[in-house]
Design an enzyme around this catalytic site. Structure first.
Site, short mmCIF file in Angstrom:
data_model
loop_
_atom_site.label_atom_id
_atom_site.label_comp_id
_atom_site.label_asym_id
_atom_site.label_seq_id
_atom_site.Cartn_x
_atom_site.Cartn_y
_atom_site.Cartn_z
N GLY A 161 32.84 -4.44 27.39
CA GLY A 161 33.79 -5.52 27.89
C GLY A 161 33.55 -7.14 27.35
O GLY A 161 34.28 -7.89 27.16
N ASN B 193 47.13 -17.89 26.13
CA ASN B 193 45.79 -18.13 26.74
C ASN B 193 45.07 -19.25 26.00
O ASN B 193 44.15 -19.69 26.31
CB ASN B 193 45.12 -16.90 26.71
CG ASN B 193 44.37 -16.42 25.69
OD1 ASN B 193 44.83 -16.79 24.43
ND2 ASN B 193 43.60 -15.33 25.59
N GLY C 164 45.81 1.82 32.12
CA GLY C 164 46.24 0.54 32.80
C GLY C 164 47.47 -0.04 31.82
O GLY C 164 47.46 0.22 30.73
N SER D 145 34.72 -19.54 35.73
CA SER D 145 35.01 -19.02 34.26
C SER D 145 33.77 -19.36 33.36
O SER D 145 33.14 -20.10 33.47
CB SER D 145 36.09 -20.21 33.65
OG SER D 145 36.26 -20.17 32.48
N LYS E 86 49.33 -18.81 32.84
CA LYS E 86 49.63 -17.85 31.32
C LYS E 86 51.06 -17.72 30.97
O LYS E 86 51.40 -17.42 29.83
CB LYS E 86 48.96 -16.59 31.34
CG LYS E 86 47.43 -16.63 31.40
CD LYS E 86 46.75 -15.49 31.22
CE LYS E 86 45.20 -15.40 30.65
NZ LYS E 86 44.62 -14.17 30.41
N ASP F 82 43.64 -12.22 23.34
CA ASP F 82 42.98 -11.03 23.99
C ASP F 82 43.09 -9.83 23.23
O ASP F 82 41.94 -9.22 23.00
CB ASP F 82 43.71 -10.72 25.36
CG ASP F 82 43.51 -11.60 26.59
OD1 ASP F 82 42.34 -12.29 26.37
OD2 ASP F 82 44.31 -11.81 27.26
#
Ligand code: ATR
Length: 282
Positions: A244, A91, A132, A19, A70, A106
């Site tokens: 990203g 999250n 997606g 992470s 989550k 997010d």
């Protein structure tokens, strides 16, 4: 300085492989002189409840949540905000007035990055194509609806999952078959890839970009590699792009603010730190 254990924070998950949250938050902790430390809490499900009690009882400031908790962590919380309940996923956990609260950052992270890179860009009334239909797509779609986008097309290989996300806001979110991508790319102001295509070791994303408008922003939430093939093609066509890594950094901002009351800055220094980590860990 010895960090105050009652102010500690961590990422909560199980079988956490790697992470970048400790790197990001410990950078801010040092930068803003916060008396805390960000660690990793890798726990089996039966320990979840005890761990969350430490936050409720003021022995920890809060945590981030990653797989596999989550969704399942929600049942342990006292309050889940609108964003997290709409997408069914949390999250970030924090304490207010003795209550354990959960949110999802997010979508806010994606928008935070967009607004930082394109100040003044009008989300309200804009049309967006999301590629997606996993958890990230759901979070981003929910945040875009909240910000007043007029149409959000979701294209996914498994159309059923796109239909499922459309249920969040059927008037605005429109499922699109993967084979119909070509006819949608020309209609949008913003395009975002949330699939795993284009990631290191995965197939590239074959999305037609020639038909996009010249000012359509092309974005990717994949950050390894930093410049995906999608972004390189978009750049080659002269389209504005958004990578990203920016979303990864911006999604961490609300957590730090909720735990410590400080809105941390996403600086070039932090970006370079995480870029170097990406280069060494992949
Ligand atoms: P997350 O929850 O992190 O967003 P995910 O649930 O694994 O990740 O979603 C990955 C996305 O990549 C899905 O939309 C998936 O499409 P399916 O729903 O059809 O599985 C998409 N994806 C993965 N491999 C793909 C491929 N070869 N072609 C098209 N889409 C693909």
């Amino acid at each position: 300085m010895n960090a105050n254990p009652n102010n500690s924070v961590c990422i909560l998950g199980h079988n956490i492989t790697y992470s970048r949250s400790p790197l990001i938050h410990n950078h801010w902790i040092a930068e803003y002189g916060v008396d805390s430390k960000y660690g990793i809490c890798d726990l089996p499900a039966e320990k979840l409840s005890d761990f969350l009690s430490t936050i409720r009882n003021g022995k920890s400031a809060g945590c981030n949540v990653t797989t596999p908790y989550k969704e399942t962590v929600i049942e342990h919380l006292d309050v889940v905000d609108d964003v997290a309940s709409a997408i069914g996923s949390v999250n970030t956990i924090y304490r207010r007035d003795g209550l354990l609260r959960g949110t999802s950052t997010d979508g806010a992270g994606y928008i935070g990055h967009l607004e930082a890179m394109h100040p003044g860009w009008q989300l309200k009334g804009s049309k967006v194509l999301i590629l997606g239909a996993g958890g990230a797509a759901r979070s981003i779609a929910a945040a875009l609806v909240q910000r007043g986008c007029s149409a959000i097309y979701i294209a996914n290989r498994t159309l059923e999952k796109a239909r499922d996300i459309a249920g969040l806001h059927p008037n605005t979110i429109i499922p699109v078959a993967w084979d119909d991508l070509q006819s949608t790319t020309g209609a949008v102001d913003l395009l975002v890839n949330t699939t795993s295509l284009g990631m290191v070791g995965r197939q590239p994303l074959l999305c037609p970009l020639e038909t996009t408008r010249s000012d359509c922003i092309v974005s990717d939430i994949v950050y390894a590699p930093l410049e995906t093939e999608l972004l390189a093609r978009a750049r080659g066509l002269g389209r504005p792009v958004l990578d990203g890594l920016g979303m990864l950094l911006h999604q961490a901002v609300p957590g730090f603010q909720l735990w410590f009351g400080i809105q941390p800055a996403v600086t070039q220094e932090l970006r370079t730190l995480v870029e170097q980590d990406l280069l060494s860990h992949g």
